[in-house]
Scaffold this active site. Structure first.
Site, short mmCIF file in Angstrom:
data_model
loop_
_atom_site.label_atom_id
_atom_site.label_comp_id
_atom_site.label_asym_id
_atom_site.label_seq_id
_atom_site.Cartn_x
_atom_site.Cartn_y
_atom_site.Cartn_z
CD GLU A 182 -3.16 0.73 2.04
OE1 GLU A 182 -3.50 -0.45 2.11
OE2 GLU A 182 -3.81 1.66 2.54
NE ARG A 183 -2.41 4.90 -0.24
CZ ARG A 183 -3.41 5.12 -1.09
NH1 ARG A 183 -3.20 5.19 -2.38
NH2 ARG A 183 -4.63 5.26 -0.64
CG ASN A 225 -5.26 -0.16 5.96
OD1 ASN A 225 -5.86 0.36 6.90
ND2 ASN A 225 -4.79 0.54 4.93
CE LYS A 302 -6.25 2.95 8.80
NZ LYS A 302 -5.86 3.11 7.38
CD GLU A 306 -7.84 6.04 5.94
OE1 GLU A 306 -7.00 5.13 5.86
OE2 GLU A 306 -7.72 7.13 5.36
NE ARG A 350 -8.88 13.15 6.93
CZ ARG A 350 -8.46 12.56 5.83
NH1 ARG A 350 -9.24 12.52 4.75
NH2 ARG A 350 -7.26 12.01 5.76
CG ASP A 379 -3.49 10.95 5.20
OD1 ASP A 379 -2.44 10.48 5.65
OD2 ASP A 379 -4.40 10.26 4.69
CD GLU A 401 2.02 6.83 10.95
OE1 GLU A 401 1.37 6.65 12.01
OE2 GLU A 401 1.64 6.39 9.86
CD GLU A 407 -1.02 7.96 0.53
OE1 GLU A 407 -0.43 7.67 1.60
OE2 GLU A 407 -2.25 7.92 0.40
C1 BDP Z 1 -3.50 7.35 4.07
C2 BDP Z 1 -3.30 6.34 3.00
C3 BDP Z 1 -3.88 4.99 3.35
C4 BDP Z 1 -3.39 4.56 4.71
C5 BDP Z 1 -3.70 5.65 5.72
C6 BDP Z 1 -3.15 5.35 7.09
O1 BDP Z 1 -3.90 6.81 1.81
O2 BDP Z 1 -3.50 4.07 2.35
O3 BDP Z 1 -3.97 3.35 5.08
O4 BDP Z 1 -3.11 6.85 5.32
O5 BDP Z 1 -2.20 6.00 7.47
O6 BDP Z 1 -2.69 8.44 3.79
O7 BDP Z 1 -3.67 4.49 7.79
#
Ligand code: BDP
Length: 703
Positions: A182-183, A225, A302, A306, A350, A379, A401, A407
């Site tokens: 991811e990313r 995730n 996490k 999301e 947000r 973000d 973090e 990304e």
């Molecule tokens: C966002 C990303 C996503 C990550 C999320 C995270 O788009 O893919 O899962 O952060 O940090 O920027 O959990």
């Protein structure tokens, strides 16, 4: 020509070409640990100090790794293997147990991980002490000596000491079990889960070396995730195999854990953190992991973010969830890293939710919980004000973090050196203390993959490097870090070093300018975040839409977070809250993050906001054009393969910077209804053409 003459001519030609042929191909794999032969004078300089290496016997695996690295480095730099017998020019690796008598060393100050480098004369012979309290300190000290050797420091006059300021320095891999990332923009995951635990790719050792050279102490192997599968017996065995490889290098393995695992793996009806059966399940799972990995670091979580499961699904809060896991890990010395990156679909702003959820829980977390906070409240944008949670949770250990993988900053195709971004946040002062002093840990979302050059582009390894170096010492200047990276990775020729460093230093401001100037944020394409899409307004959640963030219309542009708007400024300490409440006292670089202003608002430059916005987009593009020209001029100074690679990437970056500028100007003009200021180059294409671009197969979406 006679046969013998032809033979001779051929031989002469070969002899002439040999140096070129034997130069190792520069494909980026060796990172900053290249140890290429230094020019003649430099060679002698290294050799004079490192004819031999002496250390305690028997050597632990960590000490063996230190000695092996020194041998490899000296051999590479000088062409000569150091011996094990003391000579004029000895590197001595010493701890308090075997330090030479009569030499004062700052043992207490060095702590568990620090090191000192000291050159001296003993009996007329040159000796360099690499001193530390532990073998891991000796490994870090050995890398520091090699860094000094590669960057032209006078090795006969060394007197350095260094100890890390932040105790826990982690990489977070967002790697999935099917090897997608991811990313990730650097190929597949470096972890070949399928072949583990039996097959251990040699690359894992080089990964460990590179990270140890920076002082990274932990790595979270899988995506936040997380799939519950990562906690099953086969995956624990795979993680254990990686832990065995990384252990000598001082790197502990961690796992991201899915909060609902007791249901998915344990067949329980609930994952409620207050349910005794759930607690027992986690306890047994922790015991199982520690049987396989006795020095397992802990869980990264996490939760309720999301769509991920979490304690709020059962009416509990983040502390209830974190403390349950902390209880399971505590008997083994493990930690819980609980992320504060949360936002609910109905939040009115947000940016405010992380603080709103976590601030009231200050003091309610178990001692082995660390709350991991992104650098900014939205973000990982090209520029964000520091997160209001820093300084707001004095009773809770916090981790910062950062995202090393880019990304939101052009993936690995754009040349953007993140050192200045890291420096900006580490040095931000939420109160009278810098962010760097408010944290117990620092985590970087890794940009490492299976690509030969590790990070998808040569310059992206500088971001991995800068993260590690600045995690160890947040007071390092990003310019100095860039310089030492260039010297080790590309060249030591002063003119070229200066040129590359200045390109790198300009690059972060450039990307802010051509993507999201003046505090704008989240204008990127839907889902993949590639390219501009400020027009998007139809996503299922309001706070996923770029229009939610920029709020451009006839009346102006920007998100009003002042007391007249969402009042997010009230989450900052009073001095900041006051300052950020008025546009006049808000730093211009954050202006539209905190304020919604009319297009004719007067900027410090004397321009209107509308004209300033366009000027910033132009400045961003101009900066990339300049970088491209400067890189082209360095052709003779850089090996051909990497020069050509980087040049091709900058060409793409330039085209994409223009696209960003043009698409954003076209869109914001449609919102403002204003004519372009005199002299502005109109966008190359119509707004509709930009809107029609789709990227269904952009990388980094994960599995
Ligand atoms: C966002 C990303 C996503 C990550 C999320 C995270 O788009 O893919 O899962 O952060 O940090 O920027 O959990």
């Amino acid at each position: 020509m006679k046969t013998w003459a032809r033979g001779l001519a051929g031989w002469l030609l070969a002899a002439l070409l040999l140096p070129a042929w034997s130069a190792p191909v520069e494909d980026g794999y060796d990172l900053w640990l290249r140890y290429r032969a230094v020019p003649a004078g430099g060679q002698q300089r290294v050799l004079d100090q490192a004819r031999s290496i002496v250390h305690a016997e028997p050597a632990s695996p960590t000490l063996q790794a230190a000695v092996a690295e020194l041998k490899r480095g000296v051999a590479g730099l000088t062409g000569r293997e150091p011996s094990a017998r003391p000579a004029d020019g000895t590197l001595m690796l010493v701890t308090p147990a075997n330090a030479p008598l009569g030499v004062e060393l700052p043992w207490t100050e060095l702590g568990r991980e620090g090191y000192a480098l000291r050159s001296l004369k003993r009996g007329g012979r040159a000796v360099t002490l690499i001193a530390a309290n532990t073998d891991i300190g000796l490994l870090y000290g050995s890398f520091a000596w090699l860094r000094a050797a590669q960057t032209g420091v006078d090795l006969s006059k060394l007197d350095q000491r260094s100890a890390p300021q932040v105790g826990l320095r982690l990489l977070n891999h967002w790697d999935n079990l099917d090897r997608t990332v991811e990313r990730g923009y650097a190929g597949a995951s470096i972890w070949d889960w399928w072949k583990l635990p039996d097959i251990r790719d040699a690359r894992y050792v080089d990964y460990a070396r590179a990270n140890a050279s920076l002082g990274i102490t932990a790595t979270v192997l899988n995506n936040v995730n997380a799939k519950a599968d990562s906690l099953t017996a086969p995956f624990i065995a795979k993680a254990a195999a990686l832990a065995d490889v990384l252990r000598p290098y001082g790197i502990k393995v961690w796992l991201s854990a899915r909060f609902s695992s007791p249901r998915e793996l344990g067949g329980l009806k609930t994952a409620d953190p207050l349910d005794p059966a759930v607690r027992a399940w986690w306890q047994a799972k922790a015991d199982e992991i520690y049987r396989a990995i006795p020095d397992f670091g802990g869980f990264l979580i996490k939760a309720n973010s999301e769509g991920q499961p979490g304690p709020q699904d059962y009416g509990r809060n983040h502390a209830d969830g974190a403390n349950m896991l902390a209880e399971a890990l505590a008997p083994h010395g493990g930690l819980v890293m609980w992320r504060a990156f949360v936002y609910a679909p109905d939040a009115s702003d947000r940016a405010m939710q992380g603080y709103a959820d976590f601030k009231p829980l200050d003091g309610r977390f178990a001692p082995n919980v660390i709350v991991q906070v992104k650098n900014g409240a939205i973000d990982f944008q090209p520029r964000e004000p520091f997160h209001p949670l820093f300084g707001a949770m004095p009773k809770t250990p916090l981790a910062l973090e950062l995202q090393i993988t880019k990304e939101y900053l052009g993936f690995s195709t754009h040349l953007v050196y993140l050192g200045p971004l890291f420096e900006e946040v580490l040095r931000a002062k939420p109160d009278d203390m810098m962010v760097a002093r408010h944290i117990q840990a620092i985590a970087g979302v890794a940009n490492i993959g299976s690509d030969r050059n590790w990070s998808g582009s040569h310059f992206d390894t500088a971001n991995w490097y800068a993260f590690g170096r600045m995690a160890w010492n947040p007071e390092l200047a990003s310019a100095d870090v860039a310089r030492e990276w260039v010297q080790q990775t590309f060249t030591t020729a002063p003119r070229a070093v200066d040129g590359i460093v200045s390109m790198m230093l300009a690059s972060r401001e450039a990307v802010v300018d051509y993507m999201t100037p003046l505090g704008l944020h989240h204008l990127m394409g839907t889902g993949h975040h590639h390219g501009p899409a400020p027009w998007v307004d139809n996503l299922e959640r309001a706070d996923w839409n770029p229009v939610y963030f920029h709020r451009a219309g006839r009346d102006g542009i920007g998100f009003d977070r002042s007391p007249r708007g969402s009042n997010a400024v009230a989450q900052y300490a009073p001095a900041w809250a006051n300052r950020l409440s008025q546009p006049e006292t808000t730093p211009e670089d954050w202006l539209l993050w905190f304020h919604h202003l009319p297009w004719d608002y007067r900027m410090a430059s004397g321009r209107t906001l509308w004209a300033e916005l366009i000027a910033r987009y132009d400045r961003g593009v101009a900066s990339v054009v300049d970088v491209r020209a400067r890189w082209a001029a360095l052709k003779g100074d850089i090996d051909p393969a990497r020069h050509a690679d980087v040049a091709a990437y900058i060409a793409v970056q330039e085209a994409e910077a223009r696209w960003w500028r043009d698409a954003c100007i076209a869109y914001f003009q449609s919102a403002s209804g204003l004519p372009l200021p005199v002299g502005t180059r109109p966008p190359a294409r119509s707004l509709d053409e930009y809107k029609a671009r789709h990227f269904n197969f952009a990388p980094g979406r994960g599995g």
